[in-house]
Design a protein around this motif. Structure first.
Motif, short mmCIF file in Angstrom:
data_model
loop_
_atom_site.label_atom_id
_atom_site.label_comp_id
_atom_site.label_asym_id
_atom_site.label_seq_id
_atom_site.Cartn_x
_atom_site.Cartn_y
_atom_site.Cartn_z
N VAL A 70 0.85 -1.21 0.00
CA VAL A 70 0.00 0.00 0.00
C VAL A 70 0.88 1.25 0.00
O VAL A 70 0.61 2.21 -0.74
CB VAL A 70 -0.94 0.01 1.23
N GLN A 71 1.93 1.24 0.80
CA GLN A 71 2.79 2.43 0.86
C GLN A 71 3.42 2.72 -0.50
O GLN A 71 3.55 3.87 -0.91
CB GLN A 71 3.83 2.28 1.97
N ARG A 72 3.77 1.65 -1.21
CA ARG A 72 4.33 1.82 -2.56
C ARG A 72 3.26 2.44 -3.49
O ARG A 72 3.53 3.39 -4.20
CB ARG A 72 4.76 0.45 -3.08
N ILE A 73 2.03 1.92 -3.39
CA ILE A 73 0.94 2.42 -4.25
C ILE A 73 0.65 3.89 -3.93
O ILE A 73 0.44 4.71 -4.82
CB ILE A 73 -0.33 1.56 -4.06
N LEU A 74 0.66 4.22 -2.63
CA LEU A 74 0.33 5.59 -2.23
C LEU A 74 1.34 6.61 -2.74
O LEU A 74 1.06 7.81 -2.78
CB LEU A 74 0.19 5.69 -0.71
N ASN A 75 2.53 6.14 -3.13
CA ASN A 75 3.55 7.05 -3.69
C ASN A 75 3.32 7.32 -5.17
O ASN A 75 3.98 8.18 -5.74
CB ASN A 75 4.95 6.47 -3.50
N GLU A 76 2.41 6.59 -5.79
CA GLU A 76 2.14 6.83 -7.21
C GLU A 76 1.33 8.12 -7.33
O GLU A 76 0.43 8.36 -6.52
CB GLU A 76 1.36 5.63 -7.81
#
Ligand code: IPD
Ligand code: CA
Length: 267
Positions: free
Chosen positions: A253-259
């Motif tokens: 999720v943290q990776r996705i939220l950086n998009e």
């Protein structure tokens, strides 16, 4: 001390089981996919009356009411009279009554009752989780050995891209996905070992308050999807999992939220 809550929730299940002509009382709430029936209101009225008779000092925070009576209350009930209303309308027999008790800022007790199967999930903080009196303990597994349950947060259309991204990232990693239509039952299913990880990008406290305590008492980690503590007012994303798969999910999720186009899409 809290057995009375279980008794009240169990009796409320009779209203669900005896419901007739459900489709004649369906109304739209926030949109065409957010529906309510007269039975949601009847179950809530029953719970409101009986719970506050048993605990007169407590407040009440229920899905089917405009005003919530919780200001200045040390203890209050967080209530979903029917979680899985769409299933109820479609006679899918997969819905539940969810009652949580918040006390001094912490979840103290939870009962989730599936009237069609007679399954009563309960937990008191620090005293373990139970299914019809049988203790529940989750098995610790990584995502690669997990069945994932999820909610589509369909009432919050702006979250759809984030849910789709998360499914895209998680699906190749897990054993498989399940989507049942009741967040409270999904989370209790984790406690019972029927699945191992749950996520939803935005839901309301009555959908998860009781079940999150039940899962936690069975050994789960619970948080918002960005890894911060669950919030029990207004709305919040939800991540429930084991000691191993929960941090794995939060990392995704943290990776996705950086998009760039994902900002603010998970609550
Ligand atoms: C809904 C269910 C569903 C979840 C939604 C909830 P309701 O509750 O729990 O699984 O995806 O976000 O709002 O409307 O049936 O009480
Ligand atoms: Ca509901």
């Amino acid at each position: 001390m809290y057995e009375i809550i279980e008794t009240i929730v169990h009796s409320a299940g009779e209203i669900v089981l005896r419901a007739k002509h459900i489709d004649e009382s369906v109304q739209e709430k926030s949109s065409h996919c957010d529906l309510v029936t007269k039975y949601d209101g009847m179950v809530q009225e029953y719970l409101h009356r009986e719970l506050l008779t048993a605990f007169p000092e407590a407040g009440f925070y229920g899905e089917e009411e405009e005003e919530h009576d919780i200001a200045g209350k040390a203890a209050y009930f967080i209530v979903d009279p029917i979680d899985g209303t769409m299933n109820f309308i479609r006679h899918a027999r997969h819905s539940c009554i969810s009652v949580g008790l918040m006390k001094d800022g912490q979840m103290e007790y939870g009962a989730v009752y599936q009237p069609y199967t007679g399954e009563m999930f309960t937990a008191q903080r620090g005293k373990g989780a139970y299914l019809n009196g049988r203790p529940l303990r989750m098995r610790d597994v990584p995502l690669s050995e997990s069945i994932a349950m999820f909610g589509s947060a369909i009432y919050y259309r702006d979250t759809i891209p984030a849910t789709a991204r998360l499914m895209q990232e998680a699906l190749p990693l897990v054993l498989d996905f399940r989507r049942s239509g009741s967040a409270a039952l999904d989370i209790c299913y984790l406690a019972a070992g029927r699945a191992d990880v749950f996520f939803e990008a935005c839901i309301r406290p009555w959908d998860y308050a009781a079940a999150a305590l039940i899962a936690q008492e069975a050994g789960a980690l619970v948080s918002a999807l960005d890894g911060t503590p669950l919030r029990y007012i207004d709305r919040c994303s939800v991540a429930v999992g084991t000691k191993t798969n929960h941090p794995e999910l939060i990392k995704i999720v943290q990776r996705i939220l950086n998009e760039p186009d994902m900002k603010g899409r998970i609550k």
